[in-house]
Design an enzyme around this catalytic site. Structure first.
Site, PDB file in Angstrom:
ATOM      1  N   ASP A  57     -16.028   8.948  -6.644  1.00  0.00           N
ATOM      2  CA  ASP A  57     -17.181   9.123  -7.527  1.00  0.00           C
ATOM      3  C   ASP A  57     -18.485   9.129  -6.723  1.00  0.00           C
ATOM      4  OD1 ASP A  57     -17.262   6.395  -6.932  1.00  0.00           O
ATOM      5  OD2 ASP A  57     -17.563   5.750  -9.004  1.00  0.00           O
ATOM      6  N   SER A  59     -13.498   0.973  -6.304  1.00  0.00           N
ATOM      7  CA  SER A  59     -14.510   1.878  -5.773  1.00  0.00           C
ATOM      8  C   SER A  59     -14.615   1.748  -4.260  1.00  0.00           C
ATOM      9  CB  SER A  59     -15.850   1.621  -6.473  1.00  0.00           C
ATOM     10  OG  SER A  59     -16.779   2.616  -6.138  1.00  0.00           O
ATOM     11  N   ASP A  92     -15.940   8.203  -1.482  1.00  0.00           N
ATOM     12  CA  ASP A  92     -15.355   6.863  -1.470  1.00  0.00           C
ATOM     13  C   ASP A  92     -13.940   6.911  -2.057  1.00  0.00           C
ATOM     14  OD1 ASP A  92     -16.050   7.217  -4.124  1.00  0.00           O
ATOM     15  OD2 ASP A  92     -16.826   5.202  -4.393  1.00  0.00           O
ATOM     16  N   ASP A 131     -12.356   6.209  -4.784  1.00  0.00           N
ATOM     17  CA  ASP A 131     -12.079   6.791  -6.109  1.00  0.00           C
ATOM     18  C   ASP A 131     -12.871   8.072  -6.347  1.00  0.00           C
ATOM     19  OD1 ASP A 131     -14.465   5.252  -6.353  1.00  0.00           O
ATOM     20  OD2 ASP A 131     -14.242   5.197  -8.518  1.00  0.00           O
TER      21      ASP A 131
END
Length: 590
Positions: A321, A158, A317, A319
Site C-alpha cells: 500500500d 504493513s 512495502d 502489503d
C-alpha cells in the site's frame, strides 16, 4: 496474585490453549517482566484493527487473539442482521450471506491467521472468501466491493519489523472501518472475556457447507484491469519503452506479482527487480525494517539502479500500500529520495495537468489530503481549479470522501494522498494503492524523460512554480506498559499550554480535533473543526508553516508533523532546522 499472573496461569492450564502455546509460556515462567508485558493488558483493538508482536499472550498477535477479534466482528454482523429482522427489513442477502473477504501478506503466521479468521466466521454462519495465496492491500479493498461483502479482513503488519503481524478491518465501502462501525465492532470484541467462547470449525466442514470459499485469479484479473485502465498515456509508454529503465523491489512482500504484471502489460521493457527481495519472505532477510520511508531499505535497489543506469527506483512495502521513490539528480548524478509528500504532490500535478490537457478534468474536481500532509497539495489543487479537502490522518478518512461523493451522485474525486507514502488515483480501491501508484509514477517519469527531464527535474520545476515546501516528522517514543499514560500526559500539556510562537513564527491558529475547536490566537474566536473528534492538535504558523501533534495509531509514539515553505532548497533546510530546534526545546520544557 497479580491479575497478569492469573491470566498467565489461565493460559498455561486451560485445555483450550494448545501445547505449542503452553510450551512458549513455560519458557518465560521465571521472567516476571516478560509475563507482565504479555498479560497485563489486551492487544488493543483500535479503530483499524490489531497490530503487535507475534507470540503467546493477550498482548501479542496469535491465533487466539485473531479468533477473538473475528468473533467480535461476527457478533457485530449478526447483531445488525437481527436488527433488520426485528424492524421487518428483508434484504436480498443478509450481511452474513454477503460474507467477508480475507487477504494476507508474506509475514510469519499470516497464512494461519487468515485461515483462523475464515473458520471462525464460518462457525458463526458467515460466508468467508479467502484468497488462495498472498495479495496486496489495495486488491483486498477492491475485492470487498467487487464481491459485495459486508467486511474485509487483511492479515498484515504493513511496514513493521518481521516479528510483527496485524489485522486490518474494512467495511462494505472498501475502506478501513470508521464510525459507527469501528465503535460497534470494538464494543463486541471487548465484550469477549473468555477466549473459549470464540467459535471455530474445521475447514473441510465449512467448505462442504458452502461457507468457506477460496478466491484468486478472477479477482486478480479484474483488479489489474482497473489499474491498467487508470493510465492516461499508454502510447507514450510504448514510445519511450526502449530507453526508459525501472528498478523495483517488493521488499519480499506482496507487490512482486501484480507490479511486474502491470509494468509488463503496459509495455515497460527495461524493468529490473531486486533478486534478493523479489520472493515473499516473512524474515525480510535483507532489511530489518521493510519500510520504503527508510533509506537503508533501498540499499540493494540503489546498487542495482547504479548498475543499470535506472531512471526511477521504486519500493513497495510488504502489503503493497506504500510506495517509496528515488530518481536521479542529473546535476550531481546521485539518486534523490522522494518523501511521500513529494511523490504525492508530483503525481497529483502530473495527473491534473494531463486530465486538463485531455479535457477530462471537471471544473469542480476535488483533491483530498490529510491534515498532516504538505501544503504543496493546496497550491497544486488551487492552480488547477480543484477544491482541496483536508481530513484526519489515516487513509480511511480520504476514502470516506470518495464514498460521500458517490452517495451524493457526484464524480469529482481526482486524487488523494497522505504523507506516509500513500495515495489513491482511482476509486476502485479504497485504501492506499501502491500498485496503481507504481504504474502512474512510471508513466509520469517516462513523460518527463521525453521532455529531457528526470522526476527530480520535474520536482524542482514544481518548487519553482509553487514554493519550496518541505516537511519532516519527529517522534517521542514511550515504550512499555506505562507508555500510554506518558503519551497522554504530553498531549494534555500541549493542549493546555499552546505555544505563542515557534522558531520566530507566531502561532496564528490552534486546531484541537479532540475538543472540536479552531481558535484564532489573536481574537480568541472559536469555531468547530468540521471533522470527527480525534486526539490531534495542529498549530498554524506564519509564513505557511504548521505543526501537527498526534499519538501514533500503530506504535508507542507521539508524532510531530511539521511543514515550512522556503524560497530555495537551502532556505527550506534552514527553516526546518530552526523549527526542529524550537520543537525540541518545547518538548524538553514540558
Amino acid at each position: 496474585m497479580e491479575q497478569y499472573l492469573e491470566r498467565y496461569n489461565y493460559w498455561l492450564n486451560n485445555s483450550y490453549f494448545d501445547e505449542e502455546t503452553k510450551k512458549e509460556l513455560l519458557a518465560i515462567r521465571d521472567d516476571d517482566s516478560e509475563i507482565k508485558e504479555r498479560f497485563s493488558v489486551d492487544l488493543e483493538f483500535g479503530t483499524a484493527g490489531l497490530r503487535g508482536i507475534i507470540g503467546a499472550g493477550t498482548n501479542r498477535m496469535n491465533k487466539y487473539v485473531v479468533r477473538r477479534a473475528t468473533q467480535g466482528i461476527a457478533d457485530y454482523i449478526l447483531s445488525l442482521d437481527r436488527e433488520d429482522a426485528e424492524n421487518g427489513i428483508i434484504p436480498e442477502k443478509t450481511r452474513a450471506e454477503r460474507g467477508v473477504v480475507i487477504a494476507y501478506d508474506s509475514r510469519h503466521m499470516s497464512t494461519e491467521f487468515s485461515d483462523e479468521a475464515a473458520r471462525c466466521l464460518c462457525a458463526n454462519g458467515i460466508k468467508a472468501y479467502r484468497f488462495e495465496s498472498l495479495r496486496p492491500t489495495p486488491e483486498l479493498s477492491f475485492s470487498v466491493r467487487t464481491l459485495g461483502c459486508i467486511v474485509g479482513i487483511n492479515i498484515t503488519a504493513s511496514h513493521n519489523p518481521s516479528n510483527y503481524n496485524g489485522y486490518k478491518v474494512y467495511w462494505e465501502d472498501g475502506a478501513q472501518i470508521t464510525p459507527p462501525h469501528d465503535e460497534g465492532i470494538m464494543k463486541h470484541v471487548l465484550s469477549i472475556t473468555d477466549f473459549s467462547k470464540c467459535l471455530t470449525m474445521e475447514k473441510e466442514e465449512a467448505e462442504e457447507k458452502g461457507l468457506y470459499v477460496t478466491v484468486g485469479k478472477e479477482l486478480d484479473d479484474m483488479f489489474i484491469e482497473c489499474v491498467e485502465g487508470s493510465i492516461l498515456n499508454k502510447e507514450l509508454i510504448k514510445e519511450t519503452a526502449d530507453n526508459f529503465t525501472i528498478v523495483y523491489t517488493p521488499l519480499n512482500g506482496t507487490g512482486h506479482v501484480p507490479v511486474m504484471r502491470v509494468l509488463s502489460d503496459l509495455g515497460f521493457r527495461n524493468v529490473y527487480e531486486v533478486p534478493e527481495q523479489s520472493e515473499p519472505d516473512g524474515n525480510f532477510p535483507t532489511t530489518p525494517y521493510p519500510n520504503p520511508e527508510e533509506k537503508k531499505t533501498f540499499a540493494l535497489a540503489l546498487k542495482l539502479a547504479e548498475e543499470k543506469n535506472a531512471d526511477i527506483v521504486l519500493a513497495t512495502d510488504p502489503d503493497a500500500d506504500r510506495l517509496g521513490v528515488y530518481a536521479k539528480n542529473p546535476k550531481t548524478g546521485e539518486f534523490v529520495a522522494f518523501t511521500g509528500n513529494m511523490s504525492g504532490s508530483l503525481l497529483c500535478e502530473y495527473l491534473l495537468d494531463q486530465r486538463a490537457s485531455m479535457g477530462t478534468l471537471p471544473k469542480d474536481g476535488v483533491v483530498v489530503k490529510t491534515i498532516v500532509s504538505t501544503n504543496l497539495m493546496d497550491a497544486v489543487a488551487k492552480s488547477h481549479g480543484c477544491e482541496l479537502v483536508s481530513c484526519l490522518t489515516g487513509f480511511k478518512w480520504i476514502c470516506r470522501e470518495i464514498t460521500k461523493e458517490e452517495r451524493e451522485g457526484r464524480v469529482r474525486y481526482q486524487f488523494g494522498m497522505e504523507e506516509s507514502y500513500g495515495c489513491a488515483i482511482g476509486t476502485y480501491a479504497r485504501d492506499k494503492d501502491a500498485i496503481t501508484a507504481v504504474a502512474a509514477l512510471c508513466e509520469a517519469a517516462a513523460f518527463y524523460k521525453k521532455q529531457g527531464k528526470t522526476l527530480w527535474d520535474a520536482m524542482v520545476d514544481m518548487y519553482e512554480k509553487y514554493g519550496y515546501y518541505k516537511e519532516y516528522t519527529k517522534s517521542a517514543s514511550f515504550p512499555g506498559i506505562e507508555g500510554k499514560a506518558k503519551m497522554a500526559a504530553l498531549l494534555d500539556a500541549l493542549r493546555a499550554n499552546a505555544p505563542a510562537e515557534l522558531a520566530g513564527n507566531r502561532v496564528l491558529t490552534v486546531e484541537d480535533y479532540l475538543l472540536d475547536t479552531v481558535t484564532d490566537t489573536a481574537t480568541g474566536a472559536v469555531k468547530p473543526t468540521g471533522l470527527p473528534k480525534s486526539n490531534v492538535i495542529r498549530y498554524i504558523l506564519e509564513n505557511d508553516s504548521w505543526v501537527c501533534v498526534r499519538p501514533s495509531g500503530t506504535e508507542p509514539k507521539v508524532k510531530f508533523y511539521c511543514g515550512i515553505k522556503g524560497t530555495s532548497l537551502e532556505d527550506a533546510d534552514r527553516l526546518v532546522t530552526e523549527l526542529d530546534a524550537a520543537l525540541t526545546s518545547l518538548i524538553e520544557n514540558i
